[in-house]
Design an enzyme around this catalytic site. Structure first.
Site, PDB file in Angstrom:
ATOM      1  N   LYS A   1     -16.080  -6.815   6.004  1.00  0.00           N
ATOM      2  CA  LYS A   1     -14.870  -7.524   6.159  1.00  0.00           C
ATOM      3  C   LYS A   1     -14.525  -8.158   7.501  1.00  0.00           C
ATOM      4  CE  LYS A   1     -11.615  -6.806   2.807  1.00  0.00           C
ATOM      5  NZ  LYS A   1     -10.540  -6.114   1.998  1.00  0.00           N
TER       6      LYS A   1
ATOM      7  N   HIS B   1       0.835  -1.154   0.021  1.00  0.00           N
ATOM      8  CA  HIS B   1      -0.090  -0.058  -0.030  1.00  0.00           C
ATOM      9  C   HIS B   1       0.868   1.127  -0.031  1.00  0.00           C
ATOM     10  CE1 HIS B   1      -3.167  -2.619   2.108  1.00  0.00           C
ATOM     11  NE2 HIS B   1      -3.867  -2.338   1.114  1.00  0.00           N
TER      12      HIS B   1
ATOM     13  N   ARG C   1      -1.935  -4.909  -8.147  1.00  0.00           N
ATOM     14  CA  ARG C   1      -0.760  -5.993  -7.934  1.00  0.00           C
ATOM     15  C   ARG C   1      -0.468  -7.035  -9.214  1.00  0.00           C
ATOM     16  NH1 ARG C   1      -3.160  -8.288  -2.560  1.00  0.00           N
ATOM     17  NH2 ARG C   1      -4.813  -7.999  -3.935  1.00  0.00           N
TER      18      ARG C   1
ATOM     19  N   SER D   1      -3.216  -7.886   3.234  1.00  0.00           N
ATOM     20  CA  SER D   1      -3.451  -7.909   4.548  1.00  0.00           C
ATOM     21  C   SER D   1      -3.931  -9.302   5.164  1.00  0.00           C
ATOM     22  CB  SER D   1      -4.498  -6.756   4.536  1.00  0.00           C
ATOM     23  OG  SER D   1      -4.186  -5.546   3.925  1.00  0.00           O
TER      24      SER D   1
HETATM   25  N1  COA Z   1      -0.249  -3.907  -1.673  1.00  0.00           N
HETATM   26  C1  COA Z   1      -0.807  -4.941  -0.750  1.00  0.00           C
HETATM   27  N2  COA Z   1      -2.024  -5.400  -0.737  1.00  0.00           N
HETATM   28  C2  COA Z   1      -2.771  -4.865  -1.434  1.00  0.00           C
HETATM   29  C3  COA Z   1      -2.316  -3.611  -2.430  1.00  0.00           C
HETATM   30  C4  COA Z   1      -0.918  -3.374  -2.410  1.00  0.00           C
HETATM   31  N3  COA Z   1      -0.731  -2.593  -3.118  1.00  0.00           N
HETATM   32  N4  COA Z   1      -3.565  -3.471  -3.027  1.00  0.00           N
HETATM   33  C5  COA Z   1      -4.333  -4.174  -2.524  1.00  0.00           C
HETATM   34  N5  COA Z   1      -4.081  -5.070  -1.614  1.00  0.00           N
HETATM   35  C6  COA Z   1      -4.791  -5.972  -0.909  1.00  0.00           C
HETATM   36  C7  COA Z   1      -4.958  -5.607   0.496  1.00  0.00           C
HETATM   37  O1  COA Z   1      -3.759  -6.056   1.412  1.00  0.00           O
HETATM   38  C8  COA Z   1      -6.381  -6.284   0.850  1.00  0.00           C
HETATM   39  O2  COA Z   1      -6.013  -7.462   1.209  1.00  0.00           O
HETATM   40  P1  COA Z   1      -7.141  -8.446   1.903  1.00  0.00           P
HETATM   41  O3  COA Z   1      -8.373  -8.491   1.063  1.00  0.00           O
HETATM   42  O4  COA Z   1      -6.472  -9.850   2.240  1.00  0.00           O
HETATM   43  O5  COA Z   1      -7.572  -7.813   3.201  1.00  0.00           O
HETATM   44  C9  COA Z   1      -7.039  -6.119  -0.657  1.00  0.00           C
HETATM   45  O6  COA Z   1      -6.072  -5.993  -1.333  1.00  0.00           O
HETATM   46  C10 COA Z   1      -7.796  -5.087  -0.715  1.00  0.00           C
HETATM   47  O7  COA Z   1      -7.775  -4.262   0.298  1.00  0.00           O
HETATM   48  P2  COA Z   1      -7.369  -2.855   0.565  1.00  0.00           P
HETATM   49  O8  COA Z   1      -6.543  -2.269  -0.471  1.00  0.00           O
HETATM   50  O9  COA Z   1      -7.426  -2.237   1.751  1.00  0.00           O
HETATM   51  O10 COA Z   1      -8.734  -1.889  -0.298  1.00  0.00           O
HETATM   52  P3  COA Z   1     -10.268  -2.893  -0.218  1.00  0.00           P
HETATM   53  O11 COA Z   1     -10.293  -3.581  -1.399  1.00  0.00           O
HETATM   54  O12 COA Z   1     -10.612  -3.451   0.907  1.00  0.00           O
HETATM   55  O13 COA Z   1     -11.207  -1.370  -0.223  1.00  0.00           O
HETATM   56  C11 COA Z   1     -12.949   0.116  -0.687  1.00  0.00           C
HETATM   57  C12 COA Z   1     -12.317  -1.190  -0.817  1.00  0.00           C
HETATM   58  C13 COA Z   1     -12.840   0.470   0.504  1.00  0.00           C
HETATM   59  C14 COA Z   1     -12.135   0.945  -1.640  1.00  0.00           C
HETATM   60  C15 COA Z   1     -14.273  -0.200  -1.160  1.00  0.00           C
HETATM   61  O14 COA Z   1     -15.079  -1.351  -0.387  1.00  0.00           O
HETATM   62  C16 COA Z   1     -15.076   1.023  -0.883  1.00  0.00           C
HETATM   63  O15 COA Z   1     -15.076   1.805  -1.688  1.00  0.00           O
HETATM   64  N6  COA Z   1     -15.935   1.033  -0.034  1.00  0.00           N
HETATM   65  C17 COA Z   1     -17.004   2.191   0.315  1.00  0.00           C
HETATM   66  C18 COA Z   1     -18.283   1.727   0.136  1.00  0.00           C
HETATM   67  C19 COA Z   1     -18.703   1.867  -1.545  1.00  0.00           C
HETATM   68  O16 COA Z   1     -18.582   3.017  -2.021  1.00  0.00           O
HETATM   69  N7  COA Z   1     -18.724   0.890  -1.949  1.00  0.00           N
HETATM   70  C20 COA Z   1     -18.868   0.819  -3.496  1.00  0.00           C
HETATM   71  C21 COA Z   1     -17.951   0.666  -4.367  1.00  0.00           C
HETATM   72  S1  COA Z   1     -18.149   0.247  -6.021  1.00  0.00           S
END
Ligand code: COA
Length: 163
Positions: free
Chosen positions: A41, A17, A90, A128
């Site tokens: 989550k 990240h 990624r 994560s």
């Molecule tokens: N390095 C390491 N890990 C990464 C990464 C990177 N560069 N990019 C993504 N990841 C991993 C994370 O570790 C995480 O792993 P996990 O699923 O094992 O926990 C996963 O990819 C995604 O996590 P993260 O990057 O923290 O984001 P997310 O996908 O959980 O976030 C939101 C999603 C919050 C952006 C999305 O749910 C959201 O917008 N929520 C608000 C409500 C909304 O508007 N919903 C409609 C969306 S269309």
């Protein structure tokens, strides 16, 4: 002033990240790391704990700030007067989820662009969830997360939290 939002659950933040963030910081005048509640989550850490873990790791970037949000991402972005959302890709396996999310966000807010950056390939297998699993069984996660995050993971699992 070009302002982008870097949203995520960040449970916890990893070097992957932070790699995405450093790339975004080069492209935008202002970057806001937006920690989503993501209650669905069942995160290990509260939003406030996740923010606290991120803050010292962005202190060297004066135009980067961290905040929490709940509700729709696009609404948060509009309230912040952001120009774009930035997300990391990624590997190819991230693409479908990210593509759908970007299109849904565009449907909800056509003016808001989503940009993707590729983190360094050394982070392509970092997530994560995997970091939490390794930490839960006492493995060394210092290659994947900053020292304060590694300490928080150790403390959380010592208290008997489950990942
Ligand atoms: N390095 C390491 N890990 C990464 C990464 C990177 N560069 N990019 C993504 N990841 C991993 C994370 O570790 C995480 O792993 P996990 O699923 O094992 O926990 C996963 O990819 C995604 O996590 P993260 O990057 O923290 O984001 P997310 O996908 O959980 O976030 C939101 C999603 C919050 C952006 C999305 O749910 C959201 O917008 N929520 C608000 C409500 C909304 O508007 N919903 C409609 C969306 S269309």
């Amino acid at each position: 002033m070009r302002h982008c939002i870097y949203p995520g659950t960040f449970d916890p933040i990893t070097y992957g990240h932070l790699d995405v963030l450093s790339r975004a910081a080069k492209l935008f005048d202002r970057v806001t790391v937006a920690v989503a509640e993501s209650a669905g989550k069942a995160p290990l850490f509260t939003p406030a704990e996740r923010l606290q873990m991120i803050a010292p790791n962005v202190a060297n970037l004066p135009h980067v700030s961290v905040t929490t949000f709940s509700g729709l991402l696009v609404e948060f972005c509009m309230a912040q007067q952001a120009d774009a959302i930035i997300r990391g890709l990624r590997a190819l396996s991230d693409f479908e989820f990210e593509f759908n999310m970007a299109l849904m966000n565009r449907h909800l807010e056509p003016e808001l662009e989503t940009l993707f950056v590729m983190p360094n390939e050394q982070f392509s297998y970092t997530s994560s969830t995997l970091v939490k699993q390794v930490a839960a069984y006492g493995g060394d996660v210092r290659h994947f997360v900053p020292p304060n995050v590694a300490e928080a993971l150790t403390a959380a699992f010592r208290k008997g939290k489950l990942c």
